[in-house]
Design an enzyme around this catalytic site. Sequence first.
Site, PDB file in Angstrom:
ATOM      1  N   GLY A   1     -37.465   7.055  -1.921  1.00  0.00           N
ATOM      2  CA  GLY A   1     -36.551   6.047  -1.394  1.00  0.00           C
ATOM      3  C   GLY A   1     -35.907   6.439  -0.077  1.00  0.00           C
ATOM      4  O   GLY A   1     -35.995   7.590   0.375  1.00  0.00           O
TER       5      GLY A   1
ATOM      6  N   TYR B   1     -17.711  10.623   2.363  1.00  0.00           N
ATOM      7  CA  TYR B   1     -16.543  10.781   3.230  1.00  0.00           C
ATOM      8  C   TYR B   1     -15.804  12.086   2.945  1.00  0.00           C
ATOM      9  O   TYR B   1     -15.168  12.654   3.833  1.00  0.00           O
ATOM     10  CB  TYR B   1     -15.604   9.578   3.089  1.00  0.00           C
TER      11      TYR B   1
ATOM     12  N   GLU C   1     -16.814  -0.547  12.411  1.00  0.00           N
ATOM     13  CA  GLU C   1     -18.195  -0.424  12.877  1.00  0.00           C
ATOM     14  C   GLU C   1     -18.435  -1.456  13.964  1.00  0.00           C
ATOM     15  O   GLU C   1     -17.935  -2.586  13.870  1.00  0.00           O
ATOM     16  CB  GLU C   1     -19.196  -0.638  11.729  1.00  0.00           C
TER      17      GLU C   1
ATOM     18  N   HIS D   1     -14.491   5.196  -0.078  1.00  0.00           N
ATOM     19  CA  HIS D   1     -14.243   6.096   1.051  1.00  0.00           C
ATOM     20  C   HIS D   1     -12.773   6.126   1.464  1.00  0.00           C
ATOM     21  O   HIS D   1     -12.153   7.186   1.555  1.00  0.00           O
ATOM     22  CB  HIS D   1     -15.080   5.679   2.265  1.00  0.00           C
TER      23      HIS D   1
ATOM     24  N   LYS E   1     -16.969  -4.750   9.833  1.00  0.00           N
ATOM     25  CA  LYS E   1     -18.211  -4.644  10.590  1.00  0.00           C
ATOM     26  C   LYS E   1     -18.139  -5.569  11.804  1.00  0.00           C
ATOM     27  O   LYS E   1     -17.319  -6.471  11.859  1.00  0.00           O
ATOM     28  CB  LYS E   1     -19.398  -5.037   9.713  1.00  0.00           C
TER      29      LYS E   1
ATOM     30  N   ARG F   1     -16.638   1.642  17.243  1.00  0.00           N
ATOM     31  CA  ARG F   1     -16.920   2.429  16.045  1.00  0.00           C
ATOM     32  C   ARG F   1     -15.837   3.492  15.933  1.00  0.00           C
ATOM     33  O   ARG F   1     -15.657   4.311  16.844  1.00  0.00           O
ATOM     34  CB  ARG F   1     -18.297   3.079  16.147  1.00  0.00           C
TER      35      ARG F   1
ATOM     36  N   LYS G   1       1.223  11.386  19.174  1.00  0.00           N
ATOM     37  CA  LYS G   1       1.766  10.599  20.275  1.00  0.00           C
ATOM     38  C   LYS G   1       3.271  10.846  20.361  1.00  0.00           C
ATOM     39  O   LYS G   1       3.996  10.712  19.370  1.00  0.00           O
ATOM     40  CB  LYS G   1       1.482   9.118  20.038  1.00  0.00           C
TER      41      LYS G   1
ATOM     42  N   LEU H   1      -5.527  17.808  20.065  1.00  0.00           N
ATOM     43  CA  LEU H   1      -6.526  18.777  19.672  1.00  0.00           C
ATOM     44  C   LEU H   1      -7.843  18.029  19.481  1.00  0.00           C
ATOM     45  O   LEU H   1      -8.062  17.397  18.449  1.00  0.00           O
ATOM     46  CB  LEU H   1      -6.150  19.490  18.367  1.00  0.00           C
ATOM     47  N   SER H   2      -8.659  18.046  20.513  1.00  0.00           N
ATOM     48  CA  SER H   2     -10.003  17.478  20.395  1.00  0.00           C
ATOM     49  C   SER H   2     -10.950  18.612  20.031  1.00  0.00           C
ATOM     50  O   SER H   2     -11.019  19.629  20.727  1.00  0.00           O
ATOM     51  CB  SER H   2     -10.444  16.847  21.718  1.00  0.00           C
TER      52      SER H   2
END
Length: 525
Positions: free
Chosen positions: A35, A205, A242, A266, A364, A369, A411, A430-431
């Site tokens: 599948g 998730y 999304e 999720h 959706k 996204r 922020k 913090l990226s």
Amino acid sequence: MGTLRRVNSDSDAGRLLLTPFQFEGLTIVVIGASGDLAKKKTYPSLYALWKSRFLPSSVRIIGYARSPSDDDTFRAKLVPYLEKASSIHGRSTETEMYKFLDRCTYRSGKTYEDEDAWKSLNAHISEAEENEKESSANRVFYFAIPPNVFHAAGQSLKQFCMGNRGWNRVVIEKPFGRDLSSFEELAAGMSELFTEEQMYRIDHYLGKEMVANIACLRFANTFLEPLWNRHYVKSVTITFKEDIGTEGRGGYFDKFGIIRDVMQNHLLQVLSIVAMEPPSRLAGEGFDQFIRDEKVKLLRCIDPIKLEECVLGQYVASDDGSVPGYLEDEGVPDDSVTPTFATCVLWIRNPRWEGVPFIMKAGKALNERKAEVRVQMHAPPAAQFLYPDSAQLNRNEFVMRMQPNEAIYMKCNVKHPGLGGEPVMSELDLSYKDRFPDEFSKLPDAYTRLILEVLRGNQAAFVREDELRNAWRIFTPLLDRIDSERPIPAHYAFGTRGPPESDKLISALGFRYHGGLYHYLDKLQ
């Protein structure tokens, strides 16, 4: 006092700490191997673990399904999917792939209840275990099959294919029912066959890097925990967006809708970690059950969701007509009222969170996204007197972005640079890609992380039966009303933010949007 040390999983010692099963026999049976789920997720994740040397060199990976095939044909079908798989340590060679494929074999049966096929599979595994002279032999059974055949497959493997020289673990994919009654029926059938300790119910998730980080952020940082309550928090918004529609899967999606597809599982799992009380431990012996205990306690405090506190939406064609609407997708009934967008309000009735709205948004065909948790604080007290010349001070927000480009930022208001004193909003950022450039490129896929946790016997990132029961208790009354009353969803154009009614509901709950005065500077774009 203990010292904090970083485990280097790219060293032999580090791998041994992460994978104590390395020197034991291991067989992984992928049920439903022909599948899409198995080909797109399960096998690429196993390959990523193999390339990263997190699987025993003698591992056996056996696919089982109803489609007849030989080993070579099956392996050839896996190749396009394995070529896209990324290693945790970045290694990727064609030689590695074919070594992995050599460990993969395939068996088929007429049905998932085919007694002779299961006996033959067990004999094949047992012979391999004997030939390898393994002192202990562990088995994992991965159910990449629909829920309607869970019980049939489970009965067969329980009767004919369980090992007796090591542990047996069963990995189960969602959906776990479509409402409380169907869940109870499914849970009763599986509980007759396997113990809770043997079952690993996947919600992918919980394998995402940022979701795995939430508990550490909350409980390992002194400055956060005192603020994490109704006295300082105005609202919590958990968002899943999304930028694509159902794209040919509309017939399948129409059976579930966005609430069953994303929110009940999720987003509710994310909410439970964001809002739970501190577990007794976050590491060490028994920590996985302590975490799940606190999640269940939290879920028991949440009221069933009311339809009156929801906004349902369904996308229509884009404004320029270039992208069709949901009803034009293949397999979607012309009169479908299935929501492709929903905003729902949840209330947690405990001392920490009483009165704080937890807002779930999922949809959706939206304008971007994104998946994130946004904790908005109360407005600064007496701000209009402190800064009489400022129209409005923006509220502080703590944001955890789960996808894309994982980041954490706060922020906050700062003085505008220069001679003036007007406050403006900026962020403490913090990226992950900037702070951890090497590790970011090697972050494991959620399924890769979760399969490794199955092998390690860590159940913290899997959903316990009582968690699911309480999740369905929260959502089933809402879903029953939607199914019976068939409310007409608000329309929104493909590629927009969603129905305006959602913004009105959130605003009525006290959430304040910055109105375009603030823009997060994404360093990754």
